[in-house]
Design an enzyme around this catalytic site. Structure first.
Site, PDB file in Angstrom:
ATOM      1  N   HIS A 192       0.899  -1.060  -0.306  1.00 14.72           N
ATOM      2  CA  HIS A 192       0.053   0.023  -0.456  1.00 14.72           C
ATOM      3  C   HIS A 192       0.761   1.471  -0.313  1.00 14.72           C
ATOM      4  O   HIS A 192       1.068   1.983   1.038  1.00 14.72           O
ATOM      5  CB  HIS A 192      -1.409  -0.055   1.485  1.00 14.72           C
ATOM      6  CG  HIS A 192      -1.653   1.075   1.214  1.00 14.72           C
ATOM      7  ND1 HIS A 192      -3.025   1.091   1.781  1.00 14.72           N
ATOM      8  CD2 HIS A 192      -1.676   2.425   0.746  1.00 14.72           C
ATOM      9  CE1 HIS A 192      -3.690   1.884   1.572  1.00 14.72           C
ATOM     10  NE2 HIS A 192      -3.289   2.765   1.203  1.00 14.72           N
ATOM     11  N   HIS A 221       1.319   4.758  -2.171  1.00 15.38           N
ATOM     12  CA  HIS A 221       0.856   6.282  -3.566  1.00 15.38           C
ATOM     13  C   HIS A 221       2.070   6.704  -3.783  1.00 15.38           C
ATOM     14  O   HIS A 221       2.847   7.229  -3.638  1.00 15.38           O
ATOM     15  CB  HIS A 221      -0.134   7.342  -2.295  1.00 15.38           C
ATOM     16  CG  HIS A 221      -0.941   6.908  -1.837  1.00 15.38           C
ATOM     17  ND1 HIS A 221      -2.420   6.386  -2.663  1.00 15.38           N
ATOM     18  CD2 HIS A 221      -1.139   6.077  -0.701  1.00 15.38           C
ATOM     19  CE1 HIS A 221      -3.130   6.202  -1.423  1.00 15.38           C
ATOM     20  NE2 HIS A 221      -2.837   5.677  -0.603  1.00 15.38           N
ATOM     21  N   LEU A 222       2.911   6.585  -5.113  1.00 13.43           N
ATOM     22  CA  LEU A 222       3.633   6.978  -5.482  1.00 13.43           C
ATOM     23  C   LEU A 222       3.094   8.580  -6.659  1.00 13.43           C
ATOM     24  O   LEU A 222       4.299   8.663  -7.168  1.00 13.43           O
ATOM     25  CB  LEU A 222       4.105   6.106  -6.920  1.00 13.43           C
ATOM     26  CG  LEU A 222       4.795   4.693  -6.424  1.00 13.43           C
ATOM     27  CD1 LEU A 222       5.179   4.217  -7.247  1.00 13.43           C
ATOM     28  CD2 LEU A 222       5.962   4.418  -4.770  1.00 13.43           C
ATOM     29  N   ARG A 223       1.776   7.837  -6.503  1.00 14.81           N
ATOM     30  CA  ARG A 223       2.017   9.560  -7.280  1.00 14.81           C
ATOM     31  C   ARG A 223       1.868   9.928  -8.441  1.00 14.81           C
ATOM     32  O   ARG A 223       1.664  11.337  -8.916  1.00 14.81           O
ATOM     33  CB  ARG A 223       2.209  11.533  -6.204  1.00 14.81           C
ATOM     34  CG  ARG A 223       1.877  11.256  -4.827  1.00 14.81           C
ATOM     35  CD  ARG A 223       0.295  11.226  -4.547  1.00 14.81           C
ATOM     36  NE  ARG A 223       0.339  12.032  -2.908  1.00 14.81           N
ATOM     37  CZ  ARG A 223      -0.397  10.761  -1.749  1.00 14.81           C
ATOM     38  NH1 ARG A 223      -1.622  10.145  -2.949  1.00 14.81           N
ATOM     39  NH2 ARG A 223      -1.163  11.030  -1.426  1.00 14.81           N
ATOM     40  N   ASN A 228      -5.129   6.418  -6.378  1.00 17.31           N
ATOM     41  CA  ASN A 228      -5.843   7.735  -6.568  1.00 17.31           C
ATOM     42  C   ASN A 228      -4.851   8.942  -7.471  1.00 17.31           C
ATOM     43  O   ASN A 228      -4.336   9.672  -6.566  1.00 17.31           O
ATOM     44  CB  ASN A 228      -5.974   7.927  -5.433  1.00 17.31           C
ATOM     45  CG  ASN A 228      -5.147   7.803  -4.598  1.00 17.31           C
ATOM     46  OD1 ASN A 228      -3.868   7.046  -4.877  1.00 17.31           O
ATOM     47  ND2 ASN A 228      -5.340   8.504  -2.994  1.00 17.31           N
ATOM     48  N   ASP A 275      -9.333   3.412  -3.317  1.00 17.36           N
ATOM     49  CA  ASP A 275      -8.359   3.688  -2.084  1.00 17.36           C
ATOM     50  C   ASP A 275      -8.196   5.303  -2.048  1.00 17.36           C
ATOM     51  O   ASP A 275      -7.738   5.879  -3.047  1.00 17.36           O
ATOM     52  CB  ASP A 275      -6.849   3.324  -1.955  1.00 17.36           C
ATOM     53  CG  ASP A 275      -5.962   3.947  -0.787  1.00 17.36           C
ATOM     54  OD1 ASP A 275      -7.413   3.384   0.572  1.00 17.36           O
ATOM     55  OD2 ASP A 275      -4.808   4.406  -0.517  1.00 17.36           O
ATOM     56  N   ASP A 333       1.224   2.778   3.693  1.00 15.64           N
ATOM     57  CA  ASP A 333      -0.327   3.487   2.850  1.00 15.64           C
ATOM     58  C   ASP A 333       0.903   5.269   3.000  1.00 15.64           C
ATOM     59  O   ASP A 333       0.421   6.081   3.118  1.00 15.64           O
ATOM     60  CB  ASP A 333      -1.050   4.163   4.632  1.00 15.64           C
ATOM     61  CG  ASP A 333      -2.407   4.985   3.814  1.00 15.64           C
ATOM     62  OD1 ASP A 333      -1.753   5.364   1.797  1.00 15.64           O
ATOM     63  OD2 ASP A 333      -2.933   4.997   4.535  1.00 15.64           O
ATOM     64  N   HIS A 377       2.905  14.509   0.776  1.00 12.34           N
ATOM     65  CA  HIS A 377       1.850  15.782   0.548  1.00 12.34           C
ATOM     66  C   HIS A 377       3.415  16.688   0.910  1.00 12.34           C
ATOM     67  O   HIS A 377       3.759  16.524   1.459  1.00 12.34           O
ATOM     68  CB  HIS A 377       1.003  15.534   1.254  1.00 12.34           C
ATOM     69  CG  HIS A 377      -0.163  14.985   0.952  1.00 12.34           C
ATOM     70  ND1 HIS A 377      -0.810  14.828   0.217  1.00 12.34           N
ATOM     71  CD2 HIS A 377      -0.501  13.665   1.930  1.00 12.34           C
ATOM     72  CE1 HIS A 377      -2.371  14.245   0.146  1.00 12.34           C
ATOM     73  NE2 HIS A 377      -1.610  12.855   0.805  1.00 12.34           N
TER      74      HIS A 377
HETATM   75  C1  NCD Z   1      -4.234   8.654   1.657  1.00 13.19           C
HETATM   76  C2  NCD Z   1      -3.340   9.863  -0.338  1.00 13.19           C
HETATM   77  O1  NCD Z   1      -2.714  10.516   0.246  1.00 13.19           O
HETATM   78  O2  NCD Z   1      -3.517   9.438  -1.139  1.00 13.19           O
HETATM   79  N1  NCD Z   1      -4.228   8.928   2.027  1.00 13.19           N
HETATM   80  C3  NCD Z   1      -4.311   8.983   3.455  1.00 13.19           C
HETATM   81  O3  NCD Z   1      -4.640   9.633   4.825  1.00 13.19           O
HETATM   82  N2  NCD Z   1      -4.403   7.601   4.473  1.00 13.19           N
HETATM   83  C4  NCD Z   1      -4.944   7.809   0.914  1.00 13.19           C
HETATM   84  C5  NCD Z   1      -5.236   6.568   1.315  1.00 13.19           C
HETATM   85  O4  NCD Z   1      -4.846   5.763   1.770  1.00 13.19           O
HETATM   86  O5  NCD Z   1      -6.980   6.708   2.144  1.00 13.19           O
HETATM   87 ZN    ZN Z   2      -6.530   4.175   2.097  1.00 16.98          ZN
END
Ligand code: NCD
Ligand code: ZN
Length: 442
Positions: free
Chosen positions: A66, A68-70, A100, A158, A311, A315
């Site tokens: 899990h 996020h590589l954006r 996402n 997600d 996760d 940001h």
């Molecule tokens: C995630 C994100 O910033 O993409 N943020 C988070 O707080 N976990 C999205 C997600 O995994 O719910």
């Molecule tokens: Zn999530």
């Protein structure tokens, strides 16, 4: 010598080899030939190169299901290149990246673009997760067979819960015939809307709206009901509440095909961290109470929760400086996952090192169906992580490899650190000062 060299025979010498998949925990050599594990045992033949693993743990590469590589669309926060460099730096040899992005990974073209980028510029394996619904809008299921054939490892919206029961049923129905893995971000929007931290004491103290823990459990309970009707492979993302752990426990006892992950931060921090770390401790689901954290730890140790994920949600500093109410949800985690988990679980005697490696490598490999990974078995790909379990350090924001530094662990004293990460026998990360461990016999 060039640590990137992969051909020929490499011997990782005299490390503490821990491979839960084969119940190995002993000081030994690991021999790699042309990117694959040849053996765990005293190295016989003369190698082309050696890596001195004296005093280090040598284990199957860590896998994070899990992150996020954006990319595409969020390159100011992270890219496939920077995110996977951070992953390799944290000991990860493979990551599953969430859809996402902007645009979301909900079609074959976008999926292929991510895979192409990863092929040319990633520092570890990248397995894209595709959206469950078109645009992650929760209305129309995506073309799962096509996306799966093109390389989607799983499906998830997600970031958003799948609110509509009818659509949820349709998604489950579509997943079944193609044996797709669904990853649910359990959040009933009506119960979380406007909230920025856990509902209760801290929200009241700060005068901000809270997120009801039932936002998580109501969706999870609904999904378990759907599984009862007709099973599909179902995985709960970032379990955060005591009641969710109980629901998964009961679901498993019933024989439902449910697996679950817990994040490092939900194992390590309570909602009180928001008081100290502000927006850097703001994420979804929010940090919860001590009872919830204890339940997550217990659930992980007794096998109710299968694995640990980060996760990793980068940001920008600018976005996080908007204040608790307006900052986006999410924290980075790839570079702190091992030491923080080690501190919370191993140093406290809850798990032994093999138990932690199981939760961070073997289990994610199993859930994702990566049968060649999460193991040092002969013949499998040589994805290997080398860790110094005694290294003691303090996390500073500017030491992170990730493009973002929104970590709730800045300033924390950590024990344990990745020393080297090998993907298919190729060294993708070496900690500063450890280059001397790599040698070519003269
Ligand atoms: C995630 C994100 O910033 O993409 N943020 C988070 O707080 N976990 C999205 C997600 O995994 O719910
Ligand atoms: Zn999530």
């Amino acid at each position: 010598m060039d640590p990137r060299q992969s051909q020929g025979r490499t011997v990782i010498r005299a490390g503490r080899v821990i491979d839960p998949s084969q119940s190995i925990d002993r000081v030994d050599d690991v021999t790699i030939v042309d990117g694959r594990i040849e053996s765990v045992g005293p190295a016989a033949e003369r190698p082309d190169r050696t890596i001195d693993a004296g005093g280090l743990i040598v284990c199957p590469g860590l896998i994070d299901m899990h992150v996020h590589l954006r990319e595409p669309g969020g390159e100011e926060q992270e890219t496939i290149e920077t995110g996977t460099r951070a992953a390799a730096g944290g000991g990860f040899t493979a990551v599953a990246c969430m859809p996402n992005t902007k645009p979301p990974i909900d079609n074959v073209d976008t999926l292929r673009a991510v895979l192409d980028k990863a092929r040319s510029g990633a520092h570890c394996r990248v397995y894209p997760v595709a959206a469950m619904t078109v645009g992650q809008r929760g209305q129309v299921p995506v073309d799962m067979p096509a996306l799966k054939a093109a390389g989607a490892i799983a499906f998830s919206d997600d970031g958003i819960g799948l609110d509509d029961d009818r659509v949820a049923r349709a998604v489950f129905d579509r997943a079944r015939p193609c044996d797709a893995l669904l990853i649910q971000h359990c959040e009933v929007a009506a119960l979380s809307a406007g909230g920025c931290v856990n509902q209760g004491r801290i929200a009241e103290q700060l005068g901000v709206a809270g997120i009801d823990p039932r936002a998580e459990t109501e969706m999870l309970a609904r999904d378990l009901d759907l599984l009862r009707g007709s099973p599909v492979r179902y995985h709960v993302a970032h379990v955060s509440t005591e009641r969710a752990v109980d629901l998964v426990r009961r679901g498993k006892a019933e024989g439902l095909p449910v697996t679950a992950e817990v994040t490092v931060h939900h194992l390590a921090l309570t909602e009180d961290a928001v008081l100290r770390q502000g927006a850097n401790a703001k994420m979804k689901p929010p940090l919860r109470t001590e009872a919830d954290v204890a339940a997550c730890r217990r659930g992980l140790c007794d096998g109710t929760i299968d694995c640990i994920a980060t996760d990793h949600a980068p940001h920008t500093a600018e976005a996080k400086e908007r204040g608790l109410r307006d900052a986006p949800f999410g924290v980075v985690g790839l570079e702190t996952a091992w030491p923080v988990s080690w501190g919370v679980l191993v140093e406290t005697g809850r798990l032994d090192p093999a138990g932690l490696i199981d939760r961070m490598s073997c289990q994610p490999a199993r859930i994702l169906g990566l049968s060649d990974q999460g193991t040092l078995a002969a013949g499998t790909v040589a994805d290997v992580t080398m860790l110094d379990a005694t290294a003691s350090w303090v996390l500073s924001a500017n030491s992170l490899i990730s493009k973002s530094n929104n970590s709730p662990f800045i300033g924390r004293h950590l024990v344990g650190r990745c020393v080297a990460t090998l993907v298919a026998g190729v060294c993708r990360y070496v900690a500063e000062g450890s280059e001397g461990r790599f040698a070519q016999p003269g």
